[in-house]
Design a protein around this motif. Sequence first.
Motif, PDB file in Angstrom:
ATOM      1  N   LYS A 157       0.827  -1.215   0.000  1.00 57.45           N
ATOM      2  CA  LYS A 157       0.000   0.000   0.000  1.00 57.45           C
ATOM      3  C   LYS A 157       0.865   1.270   0.000  1.00 57.45           C
ATOM      4  O   LYS A 157       0.662   2.176   0.822  1.00 57.45           O
ATOM      5  CB  LYS A 157      -0.955   0.004   1.204  1.00 57.45           C
ATOM      6  N   LEU A 158       1.827   1.308  -0.891  1.00 54.33           N
ATOM      7  CA  LEU A 158       2.717   2.467  -0.955  1.00 54.33           C
ATOM      8  C   LEU A 158       2.479   3.220  -2.261  1.00 54.33           C
ATOM      9  O   LEU A 158       2.414   2.609  -3.340  1.00 54.33           O
ATOM     10  CB  LEU A 158       4.181   2.024  -0.853  1.00 54.33           C
ATOM     11  N   ASP A 159       2.351   4.522  -2.132  1.00 50.63           N
ATOM     12  CA  ASP A 159       2.048   5.368  -3.268  1.00 50.63           C
ATOM     13  C   ASP A 159       3.353   5.933  -3.850  1.00 50.63           C
ATOM     14  O   ASP A 159       3.907   6.892  -3.312  1.00 50.63           O
ATOM     15  CB  ASP A 159       1.121   6.494  -2.767  1.00 50.63           C
ATOM     16  N   VAL A 160       3.846   5.298  -4.903  1.00 52.63           N
ATOM     17  CA  VAL A 160       5.103   5.729  -5.516  1.00 52.63           C
ATOM     18  C   VAL A 160       4.909   5.844  -7.031  1.00 52.63           C
ATOM     19  O   VAL A 160       3.909   5.347  -7.565  1.00 52.63           O
ATOM     20  CB  VAL A 160       6.259   4.735  -5.218  1.00 52.63           C
ATOM     21  N   HIS A 161       5.852   6.497  -7.707  1.00 46.50           N
ATOM     22  CA  HIS A 161       5.773   6.617  -9.170  1.00 46.50           C
ATOM     23  C   HIS A 161       6.669   5.559  -9.813  1.00 46.50           C
ATOM     24  O   HIS A 161       7.665   5.151  -9.220  1.00 46.50           O
ATOM     25  CB  HIS A 161       6.258   7.993  -9.625  1.00 46.50           C
ATOM     26  N   PHE A 162       6.307   5.184 -11.033  1.00 45.13           N
ATOM     27  CA  PHE A 162       7.109   4.208 -11.769  1.00 45.13           C
ATOM     28  C   PHE A 162       7.557   4.816 -13.085  1.00 45.13           C
ATOM     29  O   PHE A 162       6.826   5.619 -13.676  1.00 45.13           O
ATOM     30  CB  PHE A 162       6.286   2.947 -12.049  1.00 45.13           C
ATOM     31  N   CYS A 163       8.736   4.426 -13.516  1.00 42.62           N
ATOM     32  CA  CYS A 163       9.251   4.982 -14.763  1.00 42.62           C
ATOM     33  C   CYS A 163      10.068   3.916 -15.477  1.00 42.62           C
ATOM     34  O   CYS A 163      10.961   3.307 -14.885  1.00 42.62           O
ATOM     35  CB  CYS A 163      10.131   6.187 -14.410  1.00 42.62           C
ATOM     36  N   LYS A 164       9.717   3.651 -16.744  1.00 51.76           N
ATOM     37  CA  LYS A 164      10.492   2.692 -17.524  1.00 51.76           C
ATOM     38  C   LYS A 164      11.496   3.482 -18.354  1.00 51.76           C
ATOM     39  O   LYS A 164      11.105   4.241 -19.240  1.00 51.76           O
ATOM     40  CB  LYS A 164       9.564   1.888 -18.437  1.00 51.76           C
ATOM     41  N   ASN A 165      12.757   3.352 -18.019  1.00 47.85           N
ATOM     42  CA  ASN A 165      13.771   4.150 -18.718  1.00 47.85           C
ATOM     43  C   ASN A 165      15.147   3.537 -18.506  1.00 47.85           C
ATOM     44  O   ASN A 165      15.364   2.759 -17.585  1.00 47.85           O
ATOM     45  CB  ASN A 165      13.756   5.591 -18.174  1.00 47.85           C
ATOM     46  N   ASP A 166      16.077   3.936 -19.389  1.00 49.62           N
ATOM     47  CA  ASP A 166      17.463   3.513 -19.263  1.00 49.62           C
ATOM     48  C   ASP A 166      18.172   4.525 -18.349  1.00 49.62           C
ATOM     49  O   ASP A 166      18.599   5.583 -18.820  1.00 49.62           O
ATOM     50  CB  ASP A 166      18.090   3.475 -20.663  1.00 49.62           C
ATOM     51  N   MET A 167      18.237   4.205 -17.092  1.00 49.24           N
ATOM     52  CA  MET A 167      18.800   5.122 -16.084  1.00 49.24           C
ATOM     53  C   MET A 167      18.232   6.541 -16.273  1.00 49.24           C
ATOM     54  O   MET A 167      17.044   6.679 -16.478  1.00 49.24           O
ATOM     55  CB  MET A 167      20.335   5.091 -16.113  1.00 49.24           C
ATOM     56  N   LEU A 168      19.101   7.569 -16.253  1.00 45.79           N
ATOM     57  CA  LEU A 168      18.566   8.938 -16.321  1.00 45.79           C
ATOM     58  C   LEU A 168      18.614   9.523 -17.739  1.00 45.79           C
ATOM     59  O   LEU A 168      18.378  10.726 -17.920  1.00 45.79           O
ATOM     60  CB  LEU A 168      19.338   9.835 -15.344  1.00 45.79           C
ATOM     61  N   ASN A 169      18.887   8.658 -18.719  1.00 42.99           N
ATOM     62  CA  ASN A 169      18.954   9.159 -20.105  1.00 42.99           C
ATOM     63  C   ASN A 169      17.657   9.847 -20.503  1.00 42.99           C
ATOM     64  O   ASN A 169      16.582   9.257 -20.402  1.00 42.99           O
ATOM     65  CB  ASN A 169      19.197   7.997 -21.081  1.00 42.99           C
ATOM     66  N   GLY A 170      17.760  11.089 -20.932  1.00 41.88           N
ATOM     67  CA  GLY A 170      16.587  11.807 -21.418  1.00 41.88           C
ATOM     68  C   GLY A 170      15.677  12.354 -20.325  1.00 41.88           C
ATOM     69  O   GLY A 170      14.648  12.946 -20.606  1.00 41.88           O
ATOM     70  N   ILE A 171      16.041  12.169 -19.074  1.00 43.73           N
ATOM     71  CA  ILE A 171      15.216  12.687 -17.975  1.00 43.73           C
ATOM     72  C   ILE A 171      15.826  14.002 -17.472  1.00 43.73           C
ATOM     73  O   ILE A 171      17.034  14.070 -17.230  1.00 43.73           O
ATOM     74  CB  ILE A 171      15.131  11.652 -16.821  1.00 43.73           C
ATOM     75  N   ASP A 172      14.994  15.017 -17.331  1.00 47.94           N
ATOM     76  CA  ASP A 172      15.515  16.321 -16.893  1.00 47.94           C
ATOM     77  C   ASP A 172      15.138  16.672 -15.463  1.00 47.94           C
ATOM     78  O   ASP A 172      15.659  17.627 -14.889  1.00 47.94           O
ATOM     79  CB  ASP A 172      14.990  17.432 -17.823  1.00 47.94           C
ATOM     80  N   GLU A 173      14.177  15.958 -14.925  1.00 52.49           N
ATOM     81  CA  GLU A 173      13.704  16.166 -13.556  1.00 52.49           C
ATOM     82  C   GLU A 173      14.881  16.204 -12.564  1.00 52.49           C
ATOM     83  O   GLU A 173      15.865  15.495 -12.749  1.00 52.49           O
ATOM     84  CB  GLU A 173      12.834  14.941 -13.236  1.00 52.49           C
ATOM     85  N   ARG A 174      14.721  17.033 -11.510  1.00 54.14           N
ATOM     86  CA  ARG A 174      15.770  17.052 -10.477  1.00 54.14           C
ATOM     87  C   ARG A 174      15.326  16.288  -9.230  1.00 54.14           C
ATOM     88  O   ARG A 174      14.148  16.314  -8.876  1.00 54.14           O
ATOM     89  CB  ARG A 174      16.133  18.494 -10.113  1.00 54.14           C
ATOM     90  N   TYR A 175      16.254  15.637  -8.602  1.00 51.78           N
ATOM     91  CA  TYR A 175      15.968  14.843  -7.397  1.00 51.78           C
ATOM     92  C   TYR A 175      16.917  15.252  -6.281  1.00 51.78           C
ATOM     93  O   TYR A 175      18.062  15.618  -6.522  1.00 51.78           O
ATOM     94  CB  TYR A 175      16.125  13.347  -7.700  1.00 51.78           C
ATOM     95  N   ASP A 176      16.408  15.164  -5.058  1.00 50.16           N
ATOM     96  CA  ASP A 176      17.255  15.455  -3.900  1.00 50.16           C
ATOM     97  C   ASP A 176      18.125  14.240  -3.588  1.00 50.16           C
ATOM     98  O   ASP A 176      19.280  14.369  -3.199  1.00 50.16           O
ATOM     99  CB  ASP A 176      16.383  15.779  -2.687  1.00 50.16           C
ATOM    100  N   VAL A 177      17.525  13.063  -3.753  1.00 51.51           N
ATOM    101  CA  VAL A 177      18.279  11.833  -3.477  1.00 51.51           C
ATOM    102  C   VAL A 177      18.195  10.912  -4.691  1.00 51.51           C
ATOM    103  O   VAL A 177      17.106  10.611  -5.184  1.00 51.51           O
ATOM    104  CB  VAL A 177      17.729  11.099  -2.226  1.00 51.51           C
TER     105      VAL A 177
END
Length: 274
Positions: A157-177
């Motif tokens: 029962k955990l509310d998380v996001h999922f993303c199918k991708n090759d590591m961070l290629n093409g992702i611009d979002e910033r993360y703290d961790v």
Amino acid sequence: MRMTVDDAIVYGKGRVHSDLAKMLLADLMGINSLELLMHLDEEVDEEILEVYKYRVDELKKGRPIQYIIGNVNFCGNTLEVNENVLIPRFETELLVKETIDRIKRDFPHPIKLIDLGCGSGAIGLSIKKELSDVDVTLLDISEGALEVAQRNACNLKLDVHFCKNDMLNGIDERYDVIISNPPYIRTDEEIEDIVKNNEPHLALYGGVDGLDYYRQILSNVSKNISDQYLIAFEIGDLQREAILALANEYLTDFNFECLKDYSSRDRIVFISNK
Ligand code: GLN
């Protein structure tokens, strides 16, 4: 042929390690291995016995018990596992625990975290379970792994996001961790047969020097980190210096910390700017 629990244990012991035989039988009976001893004289249900014998055989052939039973305990949670995901290891529990400690200590505000190459979701889900206001994304390139991670999130029962991708290629979002236990075994490295013959090679091997994924992540990571960041990696025991060198190549003014695992081998690296 009818068998009592005791007979079934004897049957299993003749073929595989007795503790594992007991685990298989107990799991099928919906009890734990200790409780089994209170039922020694009882007859085992015929269907259970059939599956038990099949599973003893699978184990004997070298299939990991975690895949046979279909789940593991990781950081106190039951997680489904199958051949699409790496079986979570004890060392990785240490990565989770130490990362949670650092998030609590260094990030008083709500944060965004991404687990790169999440597999079963062990890392990201354990963190979400402990720190419910962290915004967690689980990323993997494997559809099969993401399906397992999704079921685990749902069961817990955990509310998380999922993303199918090759590591961070093409992702611009910033993360703290940014946290990851990427594949880090060298192509020519000798590993146990039970690992090599059963676990997904996509989750194990990190190229000729085992560093491909750290290189891939770190070479572009500056576009994905917040002003204050923490990068947490599980690493191979001989990779510490190489990863420090990679961090030096792609990041400036960072702190580098390496922790050892239960066998006193370098296993966890934290790169941060705090
Ligand atoms: N720790 C795993 C092993 O030794 C490897 C996991 C990984 O490559 N990230 O089998």
